[in-house]
Design a protein around this motif. Structure first.
Motif, PDB file in Angstrom:
ATOM      1  N   GLY B 120       0.827  -1.204   0.000  1.00  0.00           N
ATOM      2  CA  GLY B 120       0.000   0.000   0.000  1.00  0.00           C
ATOM      3  C   GLY B 120       0.858   1.249   0.000  1.00  0.00           C
ATOM      4  N   LEU B 121       1.894   1.223   0.846  1.00  0.00           N
ATOM      5  CA  LEU B 121       2.802   2.366   0.925  1.00  0.00           C
ATOM      6  C   LEU B 121       3.464   2.598  -0.429  1.00  0.00           C
ATOM      7  CD1 LEU B 121       4.241   4.490   2.675  1.00  0.00           C
ATOM      8  CD2 LEU B 121       6.010   2.790   3.114  1.00  0.00           C
ATOM      9  N   TRP B 122       3.899   1.510  -1.050  1.00  0.00           N
ATOM     10  CA  TRP B 122       4.548   1.618  -2.361  1.00  0.00           C
ATOM     11  C   TRP B 122       3.591   2.233  -3.383  1.00  0.00           C
ATOM     12  CZ3 TRP B 122       8.327   2.366  -5.298  1.00  0.00           C
ATOM     13  CH2 TRP B 122       8.323   1.953  -6.643  1.00  0.00           C
ATOM     14  N   THR B 123       2.333   1.750  -3.378  1.00  0.00           N
ATOM     15  CA  THR B 123       1.338   2.297  -4.308  1.00  0.00           C
ATOM     16  C   THR B 123       1.138   3.789  -4.066  1.00  0.00           C
ATOM     17  OG1 THR B 123       0.228   0.170  -4.277  1.00  0.00           O
ATOM     18  CG2 THR B 123      -1.012   2.017  -5.170  1.00  0.00           C
ATOM     19  N   ALA B 176     -13.725  11.473 -12.644  1.00  0.00           N
ATOM     20  CA  ALA B 176     -12.659  10.900 -13.462  1.00  0.00           C
ATOM     21  C   ALA B 176     -12.894   9.413 -13.684  1.00  0.00           C
ATOM     22  CB  ALA B 176     -11.306  11.124 -12.794  1.00  0.00           C
ATOM     23  N   TYR B 177     -13.355   8.717 -12.622  1.00  0.00           N
ATOM     24  CA  TYR B 177     -13.476   7.271 -12.730  1.00  0.00           C
ATOM     25  C   TYR B 177     -14.805   6.843 -13.346  1.00  0.00           C
ATOM     26  CZ  TYR B 177     -13.259   2.365 -11.492  1.00  0.00           C
ATOM     27  OH  TYR B 177     -13.245   1.001 -11.540  1.00  0.00           O
ATOM     28  N   PHE B 178     -15.917   7.344 -12.774  1.00  0.00           N
ATOM     29  CA  PHE B 178     -17.217   6.842 -13.210  1.00  0.00           C
ATOM     30  C   PHE B 178     -17.690   7.503 -14.493  1.00  0.00           C
ATOM     31  CE2 PHE B 178     -17.244   5.898  -8.627  1.00  0.00           C
ATOM     32  CZ  PHE B 178     -17.357   4.519  -8.752  1.00  0.00           C
ATOM     33  N   ASN B 185     -12.947   4.589 -21.462  1.00  0.00           N
ATOM     34  CA  ASN B 185     -12.436   3.270 -21.126  1.00  0.00           C
ATOM     35  C   ASN B 185     -11.028   3.326 -20.520  1.00  0.00           C
ATOM     36  OD1 ASN B 185     -12.568   0.544 -20.864  1.00  0.00           O
ATOM     37  ND2 ASN B 185     -11.801   0.122 -22.943  1.00  0.00           N
ATOM     38  N   LEU B 186     -10.923   4.054 -19.414  1.00  0.00           N
ATOM     39  CA  LEU B 186      -9.623   4.208 -18.754  1.00  0.00           C
ATOM     40  C   LEU B 186      -9.542   3.309 -17.531  1.00  0.00           C
ATOM     41  CD1 LEU B 186      -9.602   8.111 -18.770  1.00  0.00           C
ATOM     42  CD2 LEU B 186      -8.427   6.619 -20.370  1.00  0.00           C
ATOM     43  N   SER B 187      -8.315   2.870 -17.210  1.00  0.00           N
ATOM     44  CA  SER B 187      -8.146   2.037 -16.018  1.00  0.00           C
ATOM     45  C   SER B 187      -8.224   2.905 -14.769  1.00  0.00           C
ATOM     46  CB  SER B 187      -6.797   1.328 -16.066  1.00  0.00           C
ATOM     47  OG  SER B 187      -5.789   2.207 -15.669  1.00  0.00           O
ATOM     48  N   ARG B 188      -8.436   2.262 -13.632  1.00  0.00           N
ATOM     49  CA  ARG B 188      -8.582   3.034 -12.395  1.00  0.00           C
ATOM     50  C   ARG B 188      -7.293   3.788 -12.041  1.00  0.00           C
ATOM     51  NH1 ARG B 188     -11.403  -0.059  -9.364  1.00  0.00           N
ATOM     52  NH2 ARG B 188     -11.433  -2.037 -10.408  1.00  0.00           N
ATOM     53  N   ASN B 189      -6.149   3.176 -12.364  1.00  0.00           N
ATOM     54  CA  ASN B 189      -4.899   3.885 -12.068  1.00  0.00           C
ATOM     55  C   ASN B 189      -4.760   5.161 -12.883  1.00  0.00           C
ATOM     56  OD1 ASN B 189      -3.948   2.235 -10.108  1.00  0.00           O
ATOM     57  ND2 ASN B 189      -2.663   0.990 -11.465  1.00  0.00           N
ATOM     58  N   VAL B 190      -5.103   5.081 -14.165  1.00  0.00           N
ATOM     59  CA  VAL B 190      -5.046   6.274 -15.023  1.00  0.00           C
ATOM     60  C   VAL B 190      -5.991   7.342 -14.482  1.00  0.00           C
ATOM     61  CG1 VAL B 190      -5.530   7.166 -17.325  1.00  0.00           C
ATOM     62  CG2 VAL B 190      -4.337   4.981 -17.064  1.00  0.00           C
ATOM     63  N   CYS B 191      -7.192   6.924 -14.104  1.00  0.00           N
ATOM     64  CA  CYS B 191      -8.165   7.882 -13.571  1.00  0.00           C
ATOM     65  C   CYS B 191      -7.655   8.523 -12.276  1.00  0.00           C
ATOM     66  CB  CYS B 191      -9.496   7.199 -13.288  1.00  0.00           C
ATOM     67  SG  CYS B 191     -10.317   6.680 -14.781  1.00  0.00           S
ATOM     68  N   GLY B 192      -7.106   7.678 -11.401  1.00  0.00           N
ATOM     69  CA  GLY B 192      -6.605   8.193 -10.130  1.00  0.00           C
ATOM     70  C   GLY B 192      -5.479   9.188 -10.342  1.00  0.00           C
ATOM     71  N   LEU B 263      -7.432   9.532  -1.033  1.00  0.00           N
ATOM     72  CA  LEU B 263      -8.818   9.531  -1.522  1.00  0.00           C
ATOM     73  C   LEU B 263      -9.033   8.588  -2.694  1.00  0.00           C
ATOM     74  CD1 LEU B 263      -9.750  13.315  -1.301  1.00  0.00           C
ATOM     75  CD2 LEU B 263     -10.662  11.439   0.048  1.00  0.00           C
ATOM     76  N   VAL B 264      -7.938   8.225  -3.421  1.00  0.00           N
ATOM     77  CA  VAL B 264      -8.140   7.315  -4.548  1.00  0.00           C
ATOM     78  C   VAL B 264      -8.538   5.921  -4.069  1.00  0.00           C
ATOM     79  CG1 VAL B 264      -6.547   8.542  -6.074  1.00  0.00           C
ATOM     80  CG2 VAL B 264      -5.746   6.571  -4.752  1.00  0.00           C
ATOM     81  N   SER B 265      -8.471   5.675  -2.761  1.00  0.00           N
ATOM     82  CA  SER B 265      -8.906   4.360  -2.267  1.00  0.00           C
ATOM     83  C   SER B 265     -10.394   4.155  -2.551  1.00  0.00           C
ATOM     84  CB  SER B 265      -8.613   4.237  -0.774  1.00  0.00           C
ATOM     85  OG  SER B 265      -9.259   5.260  -0.068  1.00  0.00           O
ATOM     86  N   VAL B 266     -11.128   5.235  -2.790  1.00  0.00           N
ATOM     87  CA  VAL B 266     -12.563   5.078  -3.062  1.00  0.00           C
ATOM     88  C   VAL B 266     -12.830   4.476  -4.440  1.00  0.00           C
ATOM     89  CG1 VAL B 266     -13.238   6.963  -1.541  1.00  0.00           C
ATOM     90  CG2 VAL B 266     -12.871   7.417  -3.970  1.00  0.00           C
ATOM     91  N   ILE B 267     -11.831   4.540  -5.352  1.00  0.00           N
ATOM     92  CA  ILE B 267     -12.045   3.863  -6.624  1.00  0.00           C
ATOM     93  C   ILE B 267     -11.227   2.571  -6.659  1.00  0.00           C
ATOM     94  CG2 ILE B 267     -12.768   5.866  -7.955  1.00  0.00           C
ATOM     95  CD1 ILE B 267      -9.899   6.045  -9.038  1.00  0.00           C
ATOM     96  N   ALA B 268     -11.074   1.974  -5.465  1.00  0.00           N
ATOM     97  CA  ALA B 268     -10.498   0.632  -5.325  1.00  0.00           C
ATOM     98  C   ALA B 268      -9.062   0.534  -5.807  1.00  0.00           C
ATOM     99  CB  ALA B 268     -11.369  -0.403  -6.023  1.00  0.00           C
ATOM    100  N   ILE B 269      -8.293   1.614  -5.652  1.00  0.00           N
ATOM    101  CA  ILE B 269      -6.847   1.496  -5.837  1.00  0.00           C
ATOM    102  C   ILE B 269      -6.280   1.157  -4.463  1.00  0.00           C
ATOM    103  CG2 ILE B 269      -4.715   2.733  -6.347  1.00  0.00           C
ATOM    104  CD1 ILE B 269      -6.301   4.417  -8.325  1.00  0.00           C
TER     105      ILE B 269
END
Lengths: 244, 319
Positions: B120-123, B176-178, B185-192, B263-269
């Motif tokens: 998690g820290l690394w992410t 950004a995500y929804f 069609n972007l991945s969650r990481n790109v959106c975050g 806050l990006v944890s809300v889009i499951a990162i």
């Protein structure tokens, strides 16, 4: 060398437009030293700044070496490289050493190699009398030394004309002399100079011609002897009485 | 010496207040009878993972050589091949001469692995670093556009900055995500990363603008009077001076970005915060995990502050 024809600069002021420079016409020949004097707010600095395009002018023409600044196709960067400017507040680059201040524009604009630029810089620092300060940052220098570096920085571009905008006004009195000495030496070497100053002694000693401006207009033009001993205009007489 | 005599009562007062606050907190926790389970936390940093070594082919075990903790198992496969494993002696599942079938377990090996908190820290770190990079570029361009003479550029920059600063980051991440993520069609990481960069970029732009405007007008006039063009003047004269001045607020912005990245944890990162939440669902050690997560954020941000402090001192040489 410089030909100004009906140069007019109008600022949009709060109480209506202000004519900072009003139909100023003059010629500066090669090797001539012209001193512009006048009370503050007389438009002399604005006129000077028009000559190297730091201010745009509303109307008229300024022709430097055959190139008209009013022409929209004129590349102002090329003009400015040929016209050196020395400011009241020195405006040295504080994040660069004295040597870098002198070499930067040589390398960027004149495309000189670092070695050539540094040789030029060192010889100019010798000329203005502070060769030992090359490695210092400007903040370590006295005001007089900073202004001499600023003169050297402008000279490093091999300008055809040097403009001085009240170069000694921000200096402590004991440092005025060292800067004026450098300017006198330049004048003797035949540099074309336009000097805005309050140093009447300098004007009298060095100027080939004195231009007296007031309220944006040229009020009186003449040799130093004529201007300081026997001015024609009332406004000039009043001004001289106040400053001398 | 006078100074130290006068400061010690304040040091004592500070200590008393801190101890008082701690004691009060402690008392409150004691009242609700919370079971502290700190021993459950370390395994989420590092843990010993056991892996089963399985034979890929049928064959017979020819030798089992024990040398202390580990044992070497050699197997002669049916196709004539010789296979060898190193497994822990205590976990041996085979003996010499035994017949093995493909997929049978020979024994186990164990390795230290990074736990979810470290992942998690690394992410969080790389997400923040990448976002900071884009935010800096975006902020620099927008900041320059803000002071540009061109009306359109100025307008675009102003609209961007106002839209971003006037809406909450959480809502921007959802958009950004929804919305954008679904449409393009972007991945969650790109959106975050996109949301964080756009958000921080707007603030960086304002810092850059203020920095540029704080450099005296005479500096660019002097540069222009030497024949340098607008870009050379910006690059060689104005930006280096502006940068020195904006370093403190800029670093503050990047430290904020590290915190905001939670806050990006809300889009499951699975960043540090999400890792914390996941650990709580399996341990119920709510207090411990959140305190540890907070301490990890604090550690990262204080390290960054120290680096910036060092850089500021380096840059101040010419003053």
């Amino acid at each position: 060398m410089i030909k100004a024809v009906n140069v007019t600069k109008i600022f949009p002021g709060r109480l209506g437009p202000i004519r900072a420079v009003d139909k100023v016409s003059t010629d500066v020949a090669r090797g001539e030293v012209v001193v512009v004097i006048g009370p503050s707010g007389s438009g002399k600095s604005t006129f000077l700044r028009c000559i190297n395009g730091l201010e745009t002018f509303t109307d008229g023409h300024i022709i430097i070496d055959g190139v008209d600044l009013a022409d929209r196709r004129t590349n102002m960067n090329n003009i400015r490289a040929e016209v050196g400017m020395v400011f009241q507040q020195f405006n040295l680059f504080p994040h660069k050493t004295v040597l870098e201040n002198l070499t930067l524009a040589q390398c960027r604009v004149r495309k000189r190699s670092r070695k050539v630029a540094e040789e030029k810089a060192h010889s100019l620092l010798r000329k203005v009398g502070i060769p030992e300060k090359a490695g210092e940052y400007p903040s370590r220098l006295s005001g007089g030394q900073q202004q001499r570096v600023a003169i050297a920085r402008a000279l490093a571009m091999d300008p055809k004309v040097m403009l001085f905008d009240e170069p000694t006004s921000a200096l402590d009195p004991e440092m005025v002399g060292e800067v004026l000495d450098v300017m006198k030496q330049l004048a003797r070497e035949g540099m074309t100079m336009v000097v805005v100053t309050h140093e009447m002694g300098f004007a009298r000693e060095v100027a080939d011609r004195v231009i007296f401006m007031d309220e944006g207009r040229v009020v009186e033009v003449g040799t130093p002897e004529h201007f300081f001993t026997n001015p024609t205009e009332e406004r000039a007489k009043l001004f001289l009485k106040q400053v001398l | 010496m006078n100074a130290t005599e006068k400061t010690w009562p304040w040091v004592v007062l500070l200590a008393v207040i801190l101890i008082g606050v701690s004691a009060a907190t402690w008392g409150a926790i004691a009242k609700i009878d919370y079971q502290w389970r700190w021993y459950r936390v370390p395994q989420y940093f590092f843990y010993l993972a056991e892996e089963a070594e399985k034979t890929p082919a049928d064959g017979r075990v020819t030798t089992v050589v024990r040398n202390g903790k580990n044992s070497t198992v050699t197997l002669a496969a049916e196709n004539g091949e010789k296979l060898q494993w190193q497994v822990e002696s205590g976990s041996l599942r085979v003996a010499e001469g035994e017949e093995m079938f493909a997929g049978d377990t020979i024994g186990f090996t164990s390795h230290w692995r990074l736990g979810p908190l470290m992942y998690g820290l690394w992410t969080t770190l790389w997400l923040s670093a990448v976002s900071s990079f884009f935010a800096l570029i975006l902020g620099l361009i927008t900041g320059l556009a803000r002071v540009s003479k061109n009306f359109t550029l100025r307008g675009l920059a102003a609209v961007y900055v106002e839209c971003i600063r006037g809406t909450p980051l959480l809502v921007q991440i959802f958009i950004a995500y929804f919305f954008l993520g679904t449409v393009f069609n972007l991945s969650r990481n790109v959106c975050g990363i996109g949301a964080l960069s756009l958000f921080a970029g707007a603030y960086v732009a304002e810092i850059v603008r203020a920095g540029i405007q704080s450099v005296a007008k005479g500096q660019s006039e002097a540069s222009r009077s030497l024949g340098m063009n607008v870009f050379q003047t910006m690059w060689d004269i104005v930006l280096p001076q502006a940068f020195k001045r904006i370093l403190p607020p800029l670093s503050g912005q990047f430290i904020s970005l590290i915190k905001d990245s939670s806050l990006v944890s809300v889009i499951a990162i699975t960043d540090l915060t999400k890792a914390g939440r996941e650990i709580i669902t399996s341990t119920f050690a709510t207090f411990e995990v959140w305190l540890v997560v907070a301490a990890m954020y604090l550690l990262v941000t204080s390290l960054l502050s120290q680096v910036v402090y060092y850089m500021e001192r380096r840059f101040s040489i010419s003053d």
